[in-house]
Design an enzyme around this catalytic site. Structure first.
Site, PDB file in Angstrom:
ATOM      1  N   ASP A 121     -25.915 -13.970 -11.621  1.00 33.93           N
ATOM      2  CA  ASP A 121     -27.271 -14.481 -11.769  1.00 33.93           C
ATOM      3  C   ASP A 121     -27.950 -14.755 -10.431  1.00 33.93           C
ATOM      4  OD1 ASP A 121     -26.601 -14.476 -14.465  1.00 33.93           O
ATOM      5  OD2 ASP A 121     -27.698 -16.328 -14.861  1.00 33.93           O
ATOM      6  N   ASP A 156     -35.961 -13.991 -12.932  1.00 33.00           N
ATOM      7  CA  ASP A 156     -36.018 -15.223 -12.138  1.00 33.00           C
ATOM      8  C   ASP A 156     -36.290 -14.900 -10.674  1.00 33.00           C
ATOM      9  OD1 ASP A 156     -35.376 -16.660 -14.463  1.00 33.00           O
ATOM     10  OD2 ASP A 156     -33.240 -16.392 -14.105  1.00 33.00           O
ATOM     11  N   ALA A 178     -32.972 -10.909 -12.885  1.00 34.84           N
ATOM     12  CA  ALA A 178     -34.044 -10.183 -12.196  1.00 34.84           C
ATOM     13  C   ALA A 178     -35.395 -10.853 -12.427  1.00 34.84           C
ATOM     14  CB  ALA A 178     -34.085  -8.736 -12.663  1.00 34.84           C
ATOM     15  N   ARG A 235     -35.457 -17.687 -25.743  1.00 32.38           N
ATOM     16  CA  ARG A 235     -34.041 -17.600 -26.105  1.00 32.38           C
ATOM     17  C   ARG A 235     -33.909 -17.849 -27.600  1.00 32.38           C
ATOM     18  NH1 ARG A 235     -34.182 -15.899 -21.690  1.00 32.38           N
ATOM     19  NH2 ARG A 235     -32.911 -16.403 -19.872  1.00 32.38           N
ATOM     20  N   GLY A 281     -28.580 -20.206 -14.671  1.00 27.96           N
ATOM     21  CA  GLY A 281     -29.615 -21.035 -15.272  1.00 27.96           C
ATOM     22  C   GLY A 281     -30.946 -20.595 -14.717  1.00 27.96           C
ATOM     23  N   TYR A 299     -23.145 -18.100 -25.476  1.00 31.16           N
ATOM     24  CA  TYR A 299     -23.396 -19.447 -24.977  1.00 31.16           C
ATOM     25  C   TYR A 299     -22.580 -20.489 -25.736  1.00 31.16           C
ATOM     26  CZ  TYR A 299     -27.555 -17.382 -22.807  1.00 31.16           C
ATOM     27  OH  TYR A 299     -28.410 -16.617 -22.068  1.00 31.16           O
ATOM     28  N   GLU A 329     -33.898 -21.902 -14.184  1.00 28.64           N
ATOM     29  CA  GLU A 329     -34.604 -22.732 -13.215  1.00 28.64           C
ATOM     30  C   GLU A 329     -33.858 -22.825 -11.888  1.00 28.64           C
ATOM     31  OE1 GLU A 329     -35.520 -23.742 -17.392  1.00 28.64           O
ATOM     32  OE2 GLU A 329     -33.650 -23.762 -16.254  1.00 28.64           O
ATOM     33  N   LYS A 332     -44.534  -9.155 -16.826  1.00 26.32           N
ATOM     34  CA  LYS A 332     -43.440  -8.333 -16.292  1.00 26.32           C
ATOM     35  C   LYS A 332     -43.229  -7.106 -17.176  1.00 26.32           C
ATOM     36  CE  LYS A 332     -41.290 -12.235 -16.495  1.00 26.32           C
ATOM     37  NZ  LYS A 332     -40.271 -13.308 -16.554  1.00 26.32           N
ATOM     38  N   LEU A 333     -43.138  -5.936 -16.546  1.00 25.81           N
ATOM     39  CA  LEU A 333     -43.001  -4.673 -17.271  1.00 25.81           C
ATOM     40  C   LEU A 333     -41.686  -3.968 -16.945  1.00 25.81           C
ATOM     41  CD1 LEU A 333     -46.654  -3.386 -16.681  1.00 25.81           C
ATOM     42  CD2 LEU A 333     -45.772  -4.664 -18.659  1.00 25.81           C
TER      43      LEU A 333
END
Length: 320
Positions: free
Chosen positions: A295, A259, A257, A169, A35, A105, A37, A226-227
């Protein structure tokens, strides 16, 4: 209780295999959690911060497993809510190659989607220095979206910095549904952490500088785009620039990654580092995370991060 960061959203039980085969040929799975968060919360806790995460969980074995796991990582879960009205969501990760990963999911109508604005603990949110939110939560349901807006209202009233990661998403909502909500949330945030592909989806622009120009609501906002392996582009009212990524010998699992990167940037800012230093920290953590399957399993502790920075000649003064 005083927190460095408060965050909330849906965490699911993840079933994955270490075999590089399609799911229909997978007969044994490892049980993990995933997840956005909670990934960020665990990442920050491992770096030494006081973090709180909450959600609405099914009153079932998976819900209890999630809370116990996250609490065991040193994250406060005291504001989690349990319900008998819906189950805890699950998802499956299919690895065909290290770079070809599919995720399936099973989350529609889940317990987390029943979260309501009136269930938020306003004092708890107001006790944090930062409120971390992602674009996943408002996609879960109307009530979850209302909870996100309520949390923002509380944070603004209490002077809590709002950190927003779009985390688009498209399995949850279409870009047509997502775009106006994400744009609104981005413009209310203090720190925004989009991926370059997400920026392209929302703005139609391809260059990080132009993406930020299209998204920025006011000069006081900080943006970090983010690249991927190339690193990240950052800009605030004082400075802007690119920070290169770290060399990764082997990508085992790229999921999580982003997160880890978010946790690193937030950790650096909480430590009083410059935005450039904070982004460098985020890049280092992202590079560590992709080398481990799962994760949260690859999220590093502070000593590991120090070593990574030292190996690359950029060790930070930890007493700052």
């Amino acid at each position: 209780m005083t927190l460095d960061v408060a965050t909330f959203g849906e965490t699911m039980v993840l079933f994955s295999s270490d075999r590089l085969v399609p799911l229909e040929y997978t007969h044994q799975f490892y049980k993990q959690i995933g997840g956005a968060e909670s990934n960020v919360a665990i990442g920050l806790a491992r770096l030494g911060h006081q973090v709180g995460w909450f959600s609405k969980l099914g009153n079932d074995p998976f819900g209890r497993y999630i809370e116990k796991f996250i609490r065991g990582e040193g994250v406060d879960t005291s504001r989690c809510i349990y319900t008998d009205q819906a189950p805890t969501a699950v998802f499956f990760k299919e690895k065909l190659t290290p770079k070809n990963i599919n995720v399936y999911y099973y989350r529609k109508g889940s317990a987390a989607s029943l979260l309501r604005a009136d269930e938020l603990d306003e004092t708890y949110i107001g006790s944090a220095k930062m409120l971390h939110l992602s674009g996943i939560t408002p996609a879960l349901s109307q009530s979850a979206k209302e909870a996100v807006y309520k949390a923002i209202e509380v944070a603004k009233a209490k002077g809590v910095k709002i950190v927003f990661d779009p985390n688009i998403r498209l399995k949850l909502w279409s870009i047509e549904e997502a775009k106006p909500v994400l744009l609104d949330l981005i413009r209310q945030a203090d720190i925004v952490l989009p991926g370059v592909e997400e920026g392209q989806l929302i703005t139609g622009e391809t260059q990080p500088e132009k993406i930020v120009d299209a998204l920025r609501a006011h000069e006081q906002q900080t943006f970090v785009v983010k690249l991927g392996a190339k690193g990240a582009y950052y800009t605030n009212s004082q400075e802007k620039g690119y920070v290169p990524g770290f060399t990764v010998e082997e990508v085992v699992d790229p999921v999580g990654a982003g997160d880890g990167f978010a946790a690193g940037v937030m950790s650096g800012l909480l430590r009083g580092w410059t935005i450039q230093e904070a982004v460098r920290l985020g890049n280092a953590i992202g590079a560590i995370v992709v080398g481990v399957s799962g994760d949260v399993e690859g999220l590093p502790y502070w000593a590991e991060v120090q070593q990574k920075l030292e190996d690359n000649g950029t060790r930070q003064d930890v007493v700052r």
